[in-house]
Design an enzyme around this catalytic site. Structure first.
Site, PDB file in Angstrom:
ATOM      1  N   ASP A   1     -43.302  21.954  38.151  1.00 13.26           N
ATOM      2  CA  ASP A   1     -42.381  22.159  39.259  1.00 13.26           C
ATOM      3  C   ASP A   1     -42.109  22.973  40.522  1.00 13.26           C
ATOM      4  O   ASP A   1     -40.994  21.429  40.937  1.00 13.26           O
ATOM      5  CB  ASP A   1     -40.885  21.865  38.249  1.00 13.26           C
ATOM      6  CG  ASP A   1     -40.445  20.233  37.159  1.00 13.26           C
ATOM      7  OD1 ASP A   1     -41.111  19.772  37.726  1.00 13.26           O
ATOM      8  OD2 ASP A   1     -40.329  20.493  36.242  1.00 13.26           O
TER       9      ASP A   1
HETATM   10  C1  BGC Z   1     -37.128  25.334  36.340  1.00 15.79           C
HETATM   11  C2  BGC Z   1     -38.323  24.630  36.460  1.00 15.79           C
HETATM   12  C3  BGC Z   1     -38.014  23.171  36.239  1.00 15.79           C
HETATM   13  C4  BGC Z   1     -37.443  22.795  37.459  1.00 15.79           C
HETATM   14  C5  BGC Z   1     -36.104  21.489  36.887  1.00 15.79           C
HETATM   15  C6  BGC Z   1     -36.383  24.398  37.701  1.00 15.79           C
HETATM   16  O1  BGC Z   1     -36.042  25.659  38.916  1.00 15.79           O
HETATM   17  O2  BGC Z   1     -37.580  26.846  36.930  1.00 15.79           O
HETATM   18  O3  BGC Z   1     -39.131  24.534  35.367  1.00 15.79           O
HETATM   19  O4  BGC Z   1     -38.807  22.512  35.554  1.00 15.79           O
HETATM   20  O5  BGC Z   1     -36.528  23.456  37.967  1.00 15.79           O
HETATM   21  O6  BGC Z   1     -35.536  20.788  36.999  1.00 15.79           O
HETATM   22  C1  NOJ Z   2     -39.698  22.731  32.506  1.00  9.23           C
HETATM   23  C2  NOJ Z   2     -39.585  21.584  32.521  1.00  9.23           C
HETATM   24  O1  NOJ Z   2     -38.870  20.917  31.827  1.00  9.23           O
HETATM   25  C3  NOJ Z   2     -41.467  20.658  32.306  1.00  9.23           C
HETATM   26  O2  NOJ Z   2     -41.376  19.824  33.208  1.00  9.23           O
HETATM   27  C4  NOJ Z   2     -42.164  21.650  33.487  1.00  9.23           C
HETATM   28  O3  NOJ Z   2     -43.154  20.990  33.207  1.00  9.23           O
HETATM   29  C5  NOJ Z   2     -41.861  22.755  33.400  1.00  9.23           C
HETATM   30  N1  NOJ Z   2     -40.548  23.326  33.365  1.00  9.23           N
HETATM   31  C6  NOJ Z   2     -42.784  24.232  34.015  1.00  9.23           C
HETATM   32  O4  NOJ Z   2     -42.447  23.840  35.679  1.00  9.23           O
END
Ligand code: BGC
Ligand code: NOJ
Length: 811
Positions: free
Chosen positions: A483
Site C-alpha cells: 500500500d
Molecule cells: C500502512 C499499511 C497499510 C496502509 C493502509 C499504511 O500506513 O503502512 O500497512 O496497508 O496504511 O491503511
Molecule cells: C496492510 C494492509 O492491510 C494490506 O492490504 C497491505 O497489503 C499491507 N499492509 C502492505 O502494505
C-alpha cells in the site's frame, strides 16, 4: 524471556503476569457479536461492525494503556481489587489469564478470596457472557461488595469520540431490576439497544459515569466502589455506564457464581415499545433467560468448545515438533478465523473506526480459512465480488454492516482484482462447488448490473491485460500489495493520506509484483477455464500470461533478483542501480511462486539474493537498504523511519511467500527455516524483545535498521495468518487441494523423518502418512491410496468414499 506458556491439552495460552510488555489479547465471538479482551479484562464489544455498532467504549492510545473493559471490583474490607489487576492495579497474591479458543479465563486471588472470570460469546446469541466465580479460601467469613462496570459507547464509534457537543446530550438508559438498558437514540431512528444484566438481585446500580467515579476520579478508584455503595444514578446525557452492586456473605470454603450478560438486542420497528416511553424488553428477557442458571452457561460454553474441536479436526498434523504442531493444529487456524471475521477492522492497533473489510485483505484471509467453514467462505466471496466495479477494479474496502464499497478510500490498487481470482480458485479447489461460478453477482452492489461470478473473474483478469505500461508489465495504479509504494501520488502535503490523495496516473509506473500475481492467478484462471471446457478462453488467457512472463524475465529482471517496479519516469525501483531500496522481497516471492524463472535459474538466483541481503534472525526484511529520506516519487514507503513498517521492517505477511518459493524450488531446509523465523511459538522464547502476543502473528517486526530490531507491532489482524497456514499446510507439509482432488507434495527439512495429517476434504476424511526415512527435502517416490499403489501424487476422488488412507514415501 516468557510471560506465560502454551497448554496444548487445553489449547490455551496461559499468561502468568498482568504486566505483559503490551496488552495480550484474545477475540470472543464468531459471527455477529465480537469482543476484544486483554489479559487484564480490557477491551470492547461490537455487533457486526466495530465502527457503526460499538457497544462499549475503549480508549485507544491511553496512558496507562488498555483502559476500559468489563471490570469487576471486589471490595473486601478496605482492600479493593480486580481479578485481572486492572484498573485498580492492586497487587494480587495469584494471577493467571488463560486465552483459549473463543474464551478467556482470568483468575486472581487476594487475601484468601479467589475470583475466576470466564468470558465468552456463545455460538448462537449476540452477547458476551461473564461468569464470575468467587470462593472464600480463607478461614474467616468474608463479606464482599462486588461491583461490575462497563462503559457504553454511543453506537457510532467515530461520533462517540468526536461529536461531544451532541453526544453529551443524547445518552439514555432504563433500569429494570438487575438489567441496565443502554437505549441512546432508541427514541429516534435506532431499533436496537444494549443490555447489561446479572442473574441475581442487586443492592444498587449506577448508570452515570460521573456518579460512579465521583469528581476528578477515574476507574482505578471510583467513589461508588470506595464507598462500598452504589448511588442508583440514572444517566441523562454525558457518559452512560452499567454497574451493578452485589453483596456476598461467604463462609470459609464457600463459592458463589454470578452470571453477567452484555447483549445486543434488535426489535422490529413496529415492536419498539411495550408502553409509551418504555422500551420493548421481551427479546432481551428471552435472551437473558438463556443465561440465568450456571448449567445454561456451562452448556453454552461446552457448545463453543465442541464447535472449535470440530473445526480444528478438519486439519491436524503430528510431526513430533511440539511448536510446529501447536501452531498448525491450534493457533494459526484460530488466527485465520479471526482475520476472516474481522479483516483489518478492530484490534489493539486498528481502532475499528478506520478500516472496514479490505478487498485484498479479505480475499487473502479466505485462503487460510476456506477449509474451516466453506459455506461462510462462499458467502464472503459473493459479498466481496458484489463490490467490484464493472471494469474489474475494486473498492479497496467495504463496511461489514452495509457490505457496500467504502468510497472514503475508493479504488485504484491494481492488484486488488487478481486477489478475487485467488480466493475463488482456493474455494473451488477446496470444495469442488463449481455452482458458485454461475451465481449472479452485481457490480458495485447495483442489482441492475448483475453477472455470473465467472464473468467477474474474467473482468479481474482483463483488468490487468488492459493496463500495462511501456515494458509490457502491469501498471501499478495507486499501489499494489504494498500500500505504501505510491508511484503516482507525489504527495508533498504534510498529513495527506497516501491512500486517498491525488493519483496522477502516469501510465508508466509498473509493478513486477502484479506481474508475478498475474502469472500465478491468471494461470489458475486459465486452468479453471480448461476445467470448465472453455479451451478458447483458456488459450487466450495463457497467451496473455506468456506475454507477461516474458516481460518479467526480461524487463523485470535486474541481474541477481527481480526488480520491484518502474516509477512514473520509467526508472527502476528495487534495482542495484538504486541508491537505497535495491532489493524488495515481494517480487522474489510472488514471481517464484508463479514459476517464473524456475527453469532457467533466475528463481534460484533471486532467492539466494534474498538470503544474502534480506534475511535476519527475526525474519526476512521487506527491502534493503532502507530508505533514509523521503522520496515523493515513491510515496509512503519512504515516509517511515528506516526499519519500520513497509520501509524495511520484517513484514510477516510476505515471509511465507519466500518460504513457499523455496518449496517450489524443492528447498525443504530453507522453506522450513524461513517459516520458523517469524512463527509465534518459536518466537515465544524472546517475548521481551518481540513484545506482542506469542500465540499469533503480528504484521510487522522492526528490521535491522531500527533501534528496536526484533520488536513486533500490529498483532492479530494481518494476512500473515492466512499465508502462513497456506505455506505450512500446502507448501511445506504439501497437502494441496487441486481442482481434481488432493495432491501430496511435501517439501520438508531432511531431519523431519515423516509426519501424519488428518484432513477433512470435500466431505471425506483423509488419513495421510508421510514417510521420510530417506531424509530428502522433496519428492514422492511411492504412494498408496487405500492400500493400492498409485502413479503420481494425486488422490483421485472416488464416488461415495468417506475415508481415504494415503501412504506416501518420500525419496
Ligand atoms: C500502512 C499499511 C497499510 C496502509 C493502509 C499504511 O500506513 O503502512 O500497512 O496497508 O496504511 O491503511
Ligand atoms: C496492510 C494492509 O492491510 C494490506 O492490504 C497491505 O497489503 C499491507 N499492509 C502492505 O502494505
Amino acid at each position: 524471556m516468557q510471560y506465560g506458556y502454551f497448554n496444548d491439552d487445553l489449547r490455551e495460552y496461559v499468561i502468568t503476569t498482568p504486566r505483559t510488555p503490551l496488552p495480550w489479547i484474545n477475540y470472543l465471538g464468531n459471527r455477529d457479536f465480537f469482543s476484544l479482551i486483554s489479559n487484564t479484562a480490557g477491551g470492547y464489544s461490537f455487533y457486526k461492525d466495530a465502527k457503526l455498532r460499538r457497544l462499549t467504549r475503549y480508549r485507544y492510545n491511553a496512558c496507562p494503556p488498555d483502559q476500559n473493559g468489563r471490570y469487576y471490583y471486589i471490595k473486601d474490607g478496605s482492600c479493593i481489587w480486580n481479578p485481572g489487576w486492572q484498573p485498580t492495579q492492586t497487587e494480587l497474591d495469584r494471577y493467571t489469564c488463560r486465552h483459549g479458543l473463543g474464551y478467556t479465563v482470568i483468575s486472581g486471588e487476594k487475601n484468601g478470596v479467589s475470583a475466576e472470570l470466564t468470558c465468552f460469546v456463545p455460538l448462537n446469541d449476540p452477547c458476551e457472557v461473564n461468569r464470575l466465580v468467587l470462593e472464600n479460601r480463607s478461614a474467616e467469613i468474608k463479606d464482599l461488595d462486588i461491583f461490575s462496570l462497563v462503559e457504553f459507547c454511543l453506537w457510532n464509534a467515530v461520533d462517540d469520540a468526536t461529536n461531544f457537543q451532541r453526544n453529551y446530550n443524547t445518552g439514555e438508559v432504563e433500569v429494570d431490576g438487575s438489567a441496565i438498558y443502554h437505549i441512546t437514540e432508541y427514541r429516534e431512528r435506532r431499533n436496537h439497544y444494549a443490555v447489561f444484566a446479572v442473574n441475581t438481585a442487586i443492592e444498587g446500580f449506577d448508570t452515570s459515569r460521573d456518579a460512579f467515579c465521583g469528581p476528578y476520579r477515574g476507574f482505578s478508584s471510583p467513589e461508588t466502589v470506595c464507598n462500598g455503595c452504589s448511588k442508583n444514578s440514572i444517566a441523562h446525557g454525558w457518559a452512560p455506564v452499567g454497574s451493578h452492586h452485589i453483596r456476598l456473605h461467604l463462609q470459609p470454603g464457600e463459592k458463589r457464581s454470578l452470571l453477567f450478560v452484555l447483549a445486543y438486542i434488535e426489535n422490529p420497528l413496529e415492536e419498539k415499545w411495550e408502553a409509551p416511553g418504555v422500551i420493548a424488553k421481551i427479546r432481551a428477557k428471552e435472551l437473558l433467560a438463556r443465561y440465568r442458571e450456571d448449567q445454561q452457561a456451562e452448556f453454552a460454553f461446552a457448545e463453543l468448545h465442541n464447535y472449535w474441536s470440530g473445526l480444528l479436526n478438519r486439519f491436524s498434523v503430528c510431526t513430533g515438533d511440539e511448536k510446529l504442531d501447536r501452531m498448525v493444529n491450534v493457533w494459526n487456524q484460530y488466527q485465520c478465523m479471526v482475520t476472516f471475521n474481522l479483516s483489518r477492522s478492530a484490534s489493539y492497533f486498528e481502532s475499528g473506526t478506520g478500516r472496514g473489510m479490505g478487498f485484498r485483505d479479505s480475499c487473502q484471509d479466505l485462503l487460510g480459512f476456506v477449509h474451516l467453514v466453506p459455506s461462510r467462505a462462499r458467502q464472503r466471496i459473493l459479498d466481496i465480488a458484489a463490490t467490484q466495479f464493472e471494469d474489474g477494479s475494486a473498492y479497496h474496502q467495504y463496511q461489514p454492516l452495509t457490505k457496500k464499497g467504502n468510497s472514503d478510500i475508493g479504488s485504484g490498487f491494481n492488484d486488488d482484482p487478481l486477489w478475487l481470482i485467488a480466493c475463488v480458485s482456493a474455494y473451488l479447489r477446496e470444495t469442488g462447488d463449481f455452482s458458485i461460478l454461475q451465481e449472479n453477482v452485481p457490480f458495485q452492489n447495483d442489482e441492475k448490473k448483475v453477472r455470473p461470478l465467472l464473468e467477474h473473474l474474467r473482468r479481474s483478469f482483463d483488468f490487468t491485460v488492459s493496463r500495462k505500461g511501456p515494458h509490457g508489465l502491469p501498471l501499478i495504479g495507486r499501489a499494489d500489495w504494498n500500500d505504501c509504494l505510491n508511484l503516482n501520488c507525489f504527495s508533498t502535503e504534510p498529513g495527506e493520506s497516501f491512500q486517498t490523495c491525488s493519483n496522477m496516473e502516469s501510465r508508466k509506473a509498473e509493478s513486477v509484483f502484479i506481474a508475478g500475481m498475474f502469472v500465478k492467478y491468471g494461470g489458475e484462471y486459465a486452468d479453471l477455464c480448461d476445467w470448465l471446457g472453455d479451451t478458447a478462453e483458456a488459450a487466450r488467457a495463457r497467451a496473455e500470461i506468456e506475454k507477461v512472463r516474458t516481460a518479467t524475465e526480461t524487463s523485470g529482471w535486474d541481474g541477481e533478483w527481480f526488480l520491484r517496479a518502474y516509477d512514473a519516469f520509467g526508472k527502476p525501483v528495487g534495482s542495484r542501480t538504486c541508491e537505497e531500496g535495491q532489493i524488495y522481497i515481494e517480487p522474489q516471492g510472488m514471481c517464484v511462486m508463479a514459476g517464473i524463472g524456475v527453469e532457467n535459474g533466475l528463481a534460484d538466483k533471486a532467492l539466494n539474493s534474498v538470503m544474502e541481503r534480506l534475511e535476519t534472525p527475526y525474519g526476512v526484511m521487506l527491502l534493503q537498504p532502507a530508505y533514509t529520506c523521503y522520496h515523493a516519487e515513491l510515496g509512503e514507503i519512504t515516509s517511515y523511519p528506516p526499519g519500520y513498517k513497509e520501509n524495511a521492517s520484517i513484514f510477516c505477511h510476505n515471509n511465507p511467500w519466500i518460504s513457499c518459493a523455496e518449496a517450489v524450488l524443492g528447498h525443504g531446509e530453507r522453506a522450513f527455516h524461513i517459516y520458523r523465523l517469524t512463527c509465534p511459538a518459536y518466537v515465544e522464547a524472546f517475548s521481551e524483545i518481540h513484545r506482542t502476543e506469542p500465540y499469533v502473528y503480528s504484521q510487522t517486526v522492526a528490521g535491522s535498521d531500527a533501534k528496536t530490531f526484533g520488536e513486533a507491532k500490529n498483532s492479530w489482524l494481518t494476512g500473515s495468518a492466512a499465508w502462513n497456514f497456506v505455506n505450512i499446510s500446502q507448501y511445506i507439509l504439501g497437502i494441496r487441494p487441486g481442482l481434481e482432488g488432493l495432491e501430496i507434495d511435501p517439501c520438508i527439512p531432511r531431519w523431519m523423518k515423516g509426519f501424519t495429517v488428518h484432513r477433512v476434504y470435500r466431505g471425506a476424511n483423509y488419513y495421510i502418512t508421510v514417510d521420510n526415512t530417506a531424509g530428502v527435502e522433496k519428492g514422492v517416490a511411492a504412494m498408496k491410496v487405500n492400500g493400492r499403489p498409485v502413479a503420481g501424487n494425486r488422490v483421485l476422488l472416488e464416488n461415495a468414499r468417506s475415508e481415504y488412507n494415503v501412504e506416501v514415501i518420500m525419496g
